[in-house]
Design an enzyme around this catalytic site. Sequence first.
Site, PDB file in Angstrom:
ATOM      1  N   GLU A 156     -10.011  14.427  -6.351  1.00 52.89           N
ATOM      2  CA  GLU A 156      -9.622  15.683  -5.695  1.00 52.89           C
ATOM      3  C   GLU A 156     -10.428  16.824  -6.297  1.00 52.89           C
ATOM      4  OE1 GLU A 156      -5.448  16.764  -6.081  1.00 52.89           O
ATOM      5  OE2 GLU A 156      -5.939  18.875  -5.692  1.00 52.89           O
ATOM      6  N   ARG A 211     -11.478  25.907  -5.462  1.00 52.51           N
ATOM      7  CA  ARG A 211     -11.138  27.097  -6.257  1.00 52.51           C
ATOM      8  C   ARG A 211     -12.356  27.803  -6.783  1.00 52.51           C
ATOM      9  NH1 ARG A 211      -6.284  24.736 -10.043  1.00 52.51           N
ATOM     10  NH2 ARG A 211      -5.294  23.710  -8.287  1.00 52.51           N
ATOM     11  N   THR A 238      -6.376  22.233  -3.190  1.00 50.53           N
ATOM     12  CA  THR A 238      -6.169  23.670  -2.960  1.00 50.53           C
ATOM     13  C   THR A 238      -6.515  24.058  -1.511  1.00 50.53           C
ATOM     14  OG1 THR A 238      -6.981  23.891  -5.262  1.00 50.53           O
ATOM     15  CG2 THR A 238      -6.318  25.899  -4.151  1.00 50.53           C
ATOM     16  N   LYS A 243       2.931  15.755  -2.345  1.00 50.57           N
ATOM     17  CA  LYS A 243       2.645  16.169  -3.724  1.00 50.57           C
ATOM     18  C   LYS A 243       3.814  17.043  -4.185  1.00 50.57           C
ATOM     19  CE  LYS A 243      -0.377  19.677  -5.788  1.00 50.57           C
ATOM     20  NZ  LYS A 243      -1.762  20.018  -6.133  1.00 50.57           N
TER      21      LYS A 243
HETATM   22  C1  3PG Z   1      -3.385  22.125 -10.182  1.00 51.03           C
HETATM   23  O1  3PG Z   1      -3.364  22.212  -8.975  1.00 51.03           O
HETATM   24  O2  3PG Z   1      -3.837  22.982 -10.946  1.00 51.03           O
HETATM   25  C2  3PG Z   1      -2.865  20.877 -10.709  1.00 51.03           C
HETATM   26  O3  3PG Z   1      -1.517  20.864 -10.574  1.00 51.03           O
HETATM   27  C3  3PG Z   1      -3.294  20.577 -12.081  1.00 51.03           C
HETATM   28  O4  3PG Z   1      -2.307  20.870 -12.965  1.00 51.03           O
HETATM   29  P1  3PG Z   1      -2.515  20.472 -14.476  1.00 51.03           P
HETATM   30  O5  3PG Z   1      -3.726  21.255 -14.953  1.00 51.03           O
HETATM   31  O6  3PG Z   1      -1.247  20.902 -15.145  1.00 51.03           O
HETATM   32  O7  3PG Z   1      -2.767  18.997 -14.501  1.00 51.03           O
END
Ligand code: 3PG
Length: 221
Positions: free
Chosen positions: A52, A56, A80, A140
């Site tokens: 994934e 961002r 995202t 999710k």
């Molecule tokens: C995110 O979208 O940032 C994820 O949930 C990752 O979260 P984490 O950095 O706590 O694994």
Amino acid sequence: MALGHDAAGAARFTSLQVMTDTPVIPVIVLNDRAHAVPLAHALIAGGIRMLEVTLRTPAALACIEAIAREVPEAVVGAGTVRSAADAQAAVMAGARFAVSPGYTHGVGKACRDLGLPLLPGVATGSEIMAAHEDGYMALKFFPALQAGGLAMLRAWQGPFGDVKFCPTGGITASNAREFLALSNVVCVGGSWLTPAEAVVRGDWAAITQLAREGAALRRAR
Ligand code: 3PG
């Protein structure tokens, strides 16, 4: 489960198949397109192929494109995804699944129209019901730790016993097993497999090792 194929011959996954393929979906943030392909190779070498890449950073779409083109063993998705435009851009770049931090009917419709499997993000019963209403049964749970963690997932086993989750947010190598032991958890997601410092240093061996440990996490089905 049988897989379909898209026009280019690549295997097509359902949202649930994206989750059942792996005990952990790495949540990847890339600032430099040059890191994309070696990072994908490092994760594949450790046994993780569902990747994934979050939308961002300005480089995200170019990174998805590079992985889709140059690393056919990988199944690259976009994270995202917050709008129909994000979903469209992700598909154009070669993404084969999408992950969203929340859920709207608009994002769901856009993904279905595009034939893009979506893991919709939910944190409440109402959000589960909205996603379920649109046919999504593999979701999710985000942000998992902050929104109730293990206790929340256990509470959902009653009213939403037919729904499967990929908790993400606050999951690490040390707590992943507890989540994977729950009957309604198929896989977890997290950024711990791809630490920013290791990516910037180009320490691909370290990432392969983290992926190997991630791939070895036992999953509950
Ligand atoms: C995110 O979208 O940032 C994820 O949930 C990752 O979260 P984490 O950095 O706590 O694994």
